[in-house]
Scaffold this motif. Structure first.
Motif, PDB file in Angstrom:
ATOM      1  N   VAL A 209     -74.526 -37.277 -34.128  1.00  0.00           N
ATOM      2  CA  VAL A 209     -74.143 -36.797 -35.430  1.00  0.00           C
ATOM      3  C   VAL A 209     -73.625 -37.683 -36.149  1.00  0.00           C
ATOM      4  O   VAL A 209     -73.167 -38.450 -36.076  1.00  0.00           O
ATOM      5  CB  VAL A 209     -73.319 -35.677 -34.587  1.00  0.00           C
ATOM      6  N   PRO A 210     -73.729 -37.451 -37.753  1.00  0.00           N
ATOM      7  CA  PRO A 210     -73.468 -38.161 -38.519  1.00  0.00           C
ATOM      8  C   PRO A 210     -72.359 -37.536 -38.958  1.00  0.00           C
ATOM      9  O   PRO A 210     -71.392 -36.425 -39.053  1.00  0.00           O
ATOM     10  CB  PRO A 210     -74.671 -37.651 -40.138  1.00  0.00           C
ATOM     11  N   ILE A 211     -71.906 -38.424 -39.957  1.00  0.00           N
ATOM     12  CA  ILE A 211     -70.340 -38.096 -40.798  1.00  0.00           C
ATOM     13  C   ILE A 211     -70.887 -38.586 -41.666  1.00  0.00           C
ATOM     14  O   ILE A 211     -71.084 -39.853 -42.667  1.00  0.00           O
ATOM     15  CB  ILE A 211     -69.013 -39.317 -40.464  1.00  0.00           C
ATOM     16  N   LEU A 212     -69.899 -37.417 -42.851  1.00  0.00           N
ATOM     17  CA  LEU A 212     -71.245 -37.388 -43.437  1.00  0.00           C
ATOM     18  C   LEU A 212     -69.942 -37.215 -45.286  1.00  0.00           C
ATOM     19  O   LEU A 212     -68.938 -36.666 -45.294  1.00  0.00           O
ATOM     20  CB  LEU A 212     -72.119 -36.451 -44.588  1.00  0.00           C
ATOM     21  N   SER A 213     -70.427 -38.264 -46.078  1.00  0.00           N
ATOM     22  CA  SER A 213     -69.743 -37.784 -47.643  1.00  0.00           C
ATOM     23  C   SER A 213     -70.036 -36.487 -48.039  1.00  0.00           C
ATOM     24  O   SER A 213     -70.958 -35.960 -48.011  1.00  0.00           O
ATOM     25  CB  SER A 213     -70.641 -39.322 -48.534  1.00  0.00           C
ATOM     26  N   PRO A 214     -69.402 -36.939 -49.345  1.00  0.00           N
ATOM     27  CA  PRO A 214     -69.502 -35.011 -49.999  1.00  0.00           C
ATOM     28  C   PRO A 214     -70.295 -35.137 -50.922  1.00  0.00           C
ATOM     29  O   PRO A 214     -70.608 -34.199 -50.708  1.00  0.00           O
ATOM     30  CB  PRO A 214     -68.152 -35.228 -51.344  1.00  0.00           C
ATOM     31  N   ARG A 215     -71.263 -35.522 -50.799  1.00  0.00           N
ATOM     32  CA  ARG A 215     -72.986 -35.942 -51.576  1.00  0.00           C
ATOM     33  C   ARG A 215     -73.949 -35.875 -50.439  1.00  0.00           C
ATOM     34  O   ARG A 215     -75.086 -35.340 -50.133  1.00  0.00           O
ATOM     35  CB  ARG A 215     -73.263 -37.066 -51.899  1.00  0.00           C
ATOM     36  N   GLY A 216     -73.516 -35.707 -48.646  1.00  0.00           N
ATOM     37  CA  GLY A 216     -74.566 -35.294 -47.948  1.00  0.00           C
ATOM     38  C   GLY A 216     -74.962 -36.252 -47.639  1.00  0.00           C
ATOM     39  O   GLY A 216     -75.372 -36.391 -46.506  1.00  0.00           O
ATOM     40  N   PHE A 217     -74.627 -38.046 -47.924  1.00  0.00           N
ATOM     41  CA  PHE A 217     -75.062 -38.988 -47.289  1.00  0.00           C
ATOM     42  C   PHE A 217     -74.248 -39.637 -45.727  1.00  0.00           C
ATOM     43  O   PHE A 217     -73.064 -38.843 -45.690  1.00  0.00           O
ATOM     44  CB  PHE A 217     -75.645 -40.173 -48.466  1.00  0.00           C
ATOM     45  N   VAL A 218     -74.691 -40.044 -44.967  1.00  0.00           N
ATOM     46  CA  VAL A 218     -74.410 -41.045 -43.899  1.00  0.00           C
ATOM     47  C   VAL A 218     -73.369 -42.238 -44.402  1.00  0.00           C
ATOM     48  O   VAL A 218     -73.371 -42.818 -45.394  1.00  0.00           O
ATOM     49  CB  VAL A 218     -74.928 -41.747 -43.313  1.00  0.00           C
ATOM     50  N   ILE A 219     -72.092 -41.216 -43.863  1.00  0.00           N
ATOM     51  CA  ILE A 219     -70.648 -42.813 -43.484  1.00  0.00           C
ATOM     52  C   ILE A 219     -70.928 -43.630 -42.335  1.00  0.00           C
ATOM     53  O   ILE A 219     -70.661 -44.969 -42.557  1.00  0.00           O
ATOM     54  CB  ILE A 219     -69.221 -42.605 -44.127  1.00  0.00           C
ATOM     55  N   ALA A 220     -71.433 -42.586 -41.722  1.00  0.00           N
ATOM     56  CA  ALA A 220     -71.260 -43.363 -40.337  1.00  0.00           C
ATOM     57  C   ALA A 220     -71.767 -42.447 -39.028  1.00  0.00           C
ATOM     58  O   ALA A 220     -72.521 -41.480 -39.793  1.00  0.00           O
ATOM     59  CB  ALA A 220     -70.091 -43.803 -40.069  1.00  0.00           C
ATOM     60  N   VAL A 221     -72.132 -42.721 -37.926  1.00  0.00           N
ATOM     61  CA  VAL A 221     -72.840 -41.686 -36.702  1.00  0.00           C
ATOM     62  C   VAL A 221     -72.023 -42.071 -35.702  1.00  0.00           C
ATOM     63  O   VAL A 221     -71.710 -42.818 -35.346  1.00  0.00           O
ATOM     64  CB  VAL A 221     -74.033 -41.890 -36.700  1.00  0.00           C
ATOM     65  N   LEU A 222     -71.771 -40.959 -35.111  1.00  0.00           N
ATOM     66  CA  LEU A 222     -70.988 -40.991 -33.600  1.00  0.00           C
ATOM     67  C   LEU A 222     -72.258 -40.728 -32.493  1.00  0.00           C
ATOM     68  O   LEU A 222     -72.957 -39.981 -32.886  1.00  0.00           O
ATOM     69  CB  LEU A 222     -70.161 -39.768 -32.948  1.00  0.00           C
TER      70      LEU A 222
END
Length: 255
Positions: A209-222
């Protein structure tokens, strides 16, 4: 573009620095260290070149000499420097407690992955409390195109990040592979996750699953490399593990 990049690389060569980096990269895959003669042979350099560079790396504590004086191995200095990098350190500080809670509740291990210069890099891991687990060690470099973690990183990339990645992959077959994979990436974006068989280990189901920025882009994944343990018939199933992992990611996302 590939020719221009090659010209720039040639123009800004620093042979001494290249030798030092080559030694570090060589030693990084040698668990027992290497003798100076082995390093000279592996690098196809003169003994005097290698001797001078090794002495400087030892003096700066990047490389340690064995007590017998005949073997060289990496110290932990590079690891320490890497973990001082503020964005990564802040991310791990925030994520690790939630990863530990997930591992306890789902009874599965999980790991945190970021994209770094065209590869997927595992930067943190939480261990399962059960007797048996499957995990990926922190510091492991894994393929963006051939792993669940990498594919979810690609699925939720911003356009500038995608363009930068493509520029790094010029001259390789990775661009064509990325284009062929787009229908899969689109389905991951639509679903908000990926659940599928591991492409490395038979019998493991990767939940990412993705960890997302305020604009919905990926920061990292778990990613949870889910394994079914026969001695624990009451363990949470894949759907429950997915819900727990999504809850952790949603709490970390900046949306």
């Amino acid at each position: 573009m590939a020719d221009n990049q090659s010209e720039k690389t040639e123009r800004y060569r620093a042979p001494a620095l290249d030798k030092g980096l080559d030694i570090l990269e060589l030693l990084s895959v040698q668990a027992g260290g290497m003798t100076r003669a082995e390093i000279v042979k592996a690098m196809d350099r003169s003994p005097s070149e290698i001797y001078r560079m090794l002495e400087r790396l030892v003096a700066r504590n990047y490389v340690a000499r064995s007590l017998e004086g005949d073997r060289y191995a990496l110290t932990t200095k590079l690891f320490v420097l890497g973990n001082r990098h503020p964005p990564v350190r802040r991310l791990i500080t925030q994520v690790q407690p939630l990863m530990d809670i997930f591992a306890l509740e789902a009874r599965q291990s999980c790991h945190l992955v970021i994209e770094d210069h065209g590869i997927a890099l595992v930067v943190a891991q939480a261990h399962c409390p059960a007797n048996w687990e499957f995990g990926v060690r922190a510091g492991a470099e894994i393929d963006l195109l051939g792993t669940g973690s990498g594919q979810v990183l690609l699925a939720f990339q911003s356009m500038p990040a995608r363009e930068l990645l493509i520029s790094r992959w010029q001259g390789t077959d990775k661009i064509a592979r990325l284009e062929q994979m787009e229908p899969q990436l689109s389905s991951y974006r639509k679903n908000g996750h990926r659940v599928g068989d591991s492409q490395q280990i038979r019998g493991i189901v990767d939940i990412t699953v993705p960890i997302l920025s305020p604009r919905g882009f990926v920061i990292a994944v778990l990613t949870c490399p889910y394994m079914e343990r026969l001695e624990e018939p009451g363990q949470p199933g894949i759907d429950q593990a997915l819900a727990l992992l999504k809850d952790a990611a949603n709490r970390l996302s900046l949306r």
